[in-house]
Design a protein around this motif. Structure first.
Motif, mmCIF file in Angstrom:
data_model
loop_
_atom_site.group_PDB
_atom_site.id
_atom_site.type_symbol
_atom_site.label_atom_id
_atom_site.label_comp_id
_atom_site.label_asym_id
_atom_site.label_seq_id
_atom_site.Cartn_x
_atom_site.Cartn_y
_atom_site.Cartn_z
ATOM 1 N N MET A 86 0.838 -1.206 0.000
ATOM 2 C CA MET A 86 0.000 0.000 0.000
ATOM 3 C C MET A 86 0.875 1.259 0.000
ATOM 4 N N ARG A 87 1.953 1.220 0.789
ATOM 5 C CA ARG A 87 2.851 2.369 0.871
ATOM 6 C C ARG A 87 3.512 2.627 -0.483
ATOM 7 N N ASN A 88 3.889 1.543 -1.196
ATOM 8 C CA ASN A 88 4.501 1.697 -2.516
ATOM 9 C C ASN A 88 3.529 2.329 -3.505
ATOM 10 N N GLN A 97 1.063 4.410 -2.800
ATOM 11 C CA GLN A 97 0.986 5.832 -2.472
ATOM 12 C C GLN A 97 2.220 6.581 -2.968
ATOM 13 N N SER A 98 3.382 5.968 -2.800
ATOM 14 C CA SER A 98 4.626 6.585 -3.239
ATOM 15 C C SER A 98 4.650 6.735 -4.763
ATOM 16 N N TYR A 114 8.998 5.962 -4.730
ATOM 17 C CA TYR A 114 9.185 4.638 -5.349
ATOM 18 C C TYR A 114 8.646 4.658 -6.769
ATOM 19 N N THR A 166 8.656 11.392 2.441
ATOM 20 C CA THR A 166 8.296 10.030 2.052
ATOM 21 C C THR A 166 9.273 9.492 1.010
ATOM 22 N N HIS A 167 9.650 8.230 1.156
ATOM 23 C CA HIS A 167 10.502 7.583 0.160
ATOM 24 C C HIS A 167 9.749 7.470 -1.165
#
Length: 350
Positions: A1-3, A5-6, A50, A47-48
């Protein structure tokens, strides 16, 4: 999920870059806009960011097809003379790279093996892979130097050539009648990548589709032209990927190394621009074609820029292909033998 968003953040930043580059009438907005804005945003967004390499690879397949369709076969009529010119220019840039390496050892206080690997004008992924295999080469420094080289050349040369750009092809208009043929071509081109990997072709995601389309043209197969919208998406995919290569973590290498990475890249770029000027005078090519042909950037990036700014794609691609082969066949084996010699010498001292 984080990827996910990124990736969404990268996409929004990339589209913002496209809009601003278009607004300012800067060159190649769909490539350079995402590259520049993603690069800069990493230093402000916590934020990182990606962006998967698979997106870059899809873009390379599309661009490989497009460049292959732009090939002009009359170029090969003077191939004998051109091989001599390309060989001479590549020997010159190899010798200049040795001078840069010597300067790095003196000014940067890094090992000769690391310095020589930093200045080899080869492909980013291939040089990093080589550095990983060798002992006592500082992988972080090598990666930083080559990332800076790629980004500086891809950003700098189009801006330098902006006044000399003829305006590249914008691709075909979208047509439902050719949609099925285009999808089939993309599927076959993706399959050619597998063959290219098996044959260990450099930059297989770009070069395999390119060679496939050239082969189809030789056999008189008609291929549907890549729509302009799809080319723009492919450029965005590449630009965003290149932009996120230079991360803030790389700048912790030290002020001296960071500045030397920029300085050697600028010197290398000026040297190849000089070579491009000589090539223009010798062969009568346009300035954009000559400089992109001799630039120490990636084969895929220089061919894409040639297509985007109206340079001769065939000449640029052939010159860049020759440089990659020169590095793979001559430079890297010599560098490997040199590294082995240093290892044996150091072992003998113990």
């Amino acid at each position: 999920m984080r990827n996910i968003q990124s990736m969404g953040i990268v996409l929004v930043v990339s589209l913002l870059g496209v809009w601003i580059f278009n607004l300012l009438h800067l060159p190649v907005p769909w490539l350079l806009g995402p590259l520049f804005f993603v690069l800069i945003s990493q230093f402000f967004i916590q934020t990182h960011l990606y962006w998967p390499s698979s997106f870059r690879n899809i873009g390379l397949i599309v661009i490989g097809i497009s460049v292959g369709q732009s090939f002009q076969f009359h170029f090969f009529e003077n191939m004998g003379r051109l091989i001599g010119i390309m060989l001479t220019m590549n020997v010159m840039i190899a010798l200049f790279s040795l001078l840069l390496a010597y300067g790095l050892v003196k000014a940067g206080h890094i090992s000769l093996k690391t310095a020589m690997t930093c200045t080899v004008p080869g492909g980013l992924s291939q040089i990093v892979a080589f550095a990983e295999e060798e002992k006592e080469i500082d992988l972080a420094v090598v990666t930083y130097f080559h990332v800076v080289r790629v980004i500086t050349i891809v950003l700098g040369i189009p801006l330098l050539l902006h006044a000399h750009a003829a305006g590249g092809g914008k691709g075909a208009d979208f047509s439902l009648s050719s949609f099925a043929e285009l999808v089939l071509l993309l599927v076959v081109a993706a399959g050619s990548v597998w063959v290219g990997k098996k044959l260990k072709i450099p930059v297989p995601y770009f070069l395999s589709p390119l060679l496939l389309v050239i082969g189809m043209q030789i056999l008189s197969f008609e291929t549907p032209e890549v729509p302009g919208g799809l080319l723009h998406i492919a450029q965005l995919m590449m630009g965003a990927y290149i932009g996120q290569l230079l991360t803030p973590k790389m700048l912790v290498l030290g002020k001296r190394i960071v500045l030397l990475g920029v300085a050697t890249t600028i010197l290398l770029m000026l040297f190849t621009i000089g070579q491009g000027w000589i090539l223009m005078k010798m062969m009568g090519y346009s300035l954009a074609t000559s400089i992109l042909g001799t630039a120490a950037g990636g084969l895929d990036q220089m061919s894409l820029l040639a297509s985007a700014i109206g340079a001769d794609v065939t000449i640029v691609t052939i010159f860049q292909m020759f440089r990659i082969l020169f590095v793979f066949i001559i430079v890297l084996p010599l560098l490997k033998a040199f590294c082995r010699h240093i290892d044996e010498r150091d072992t003998g001292r113990i």
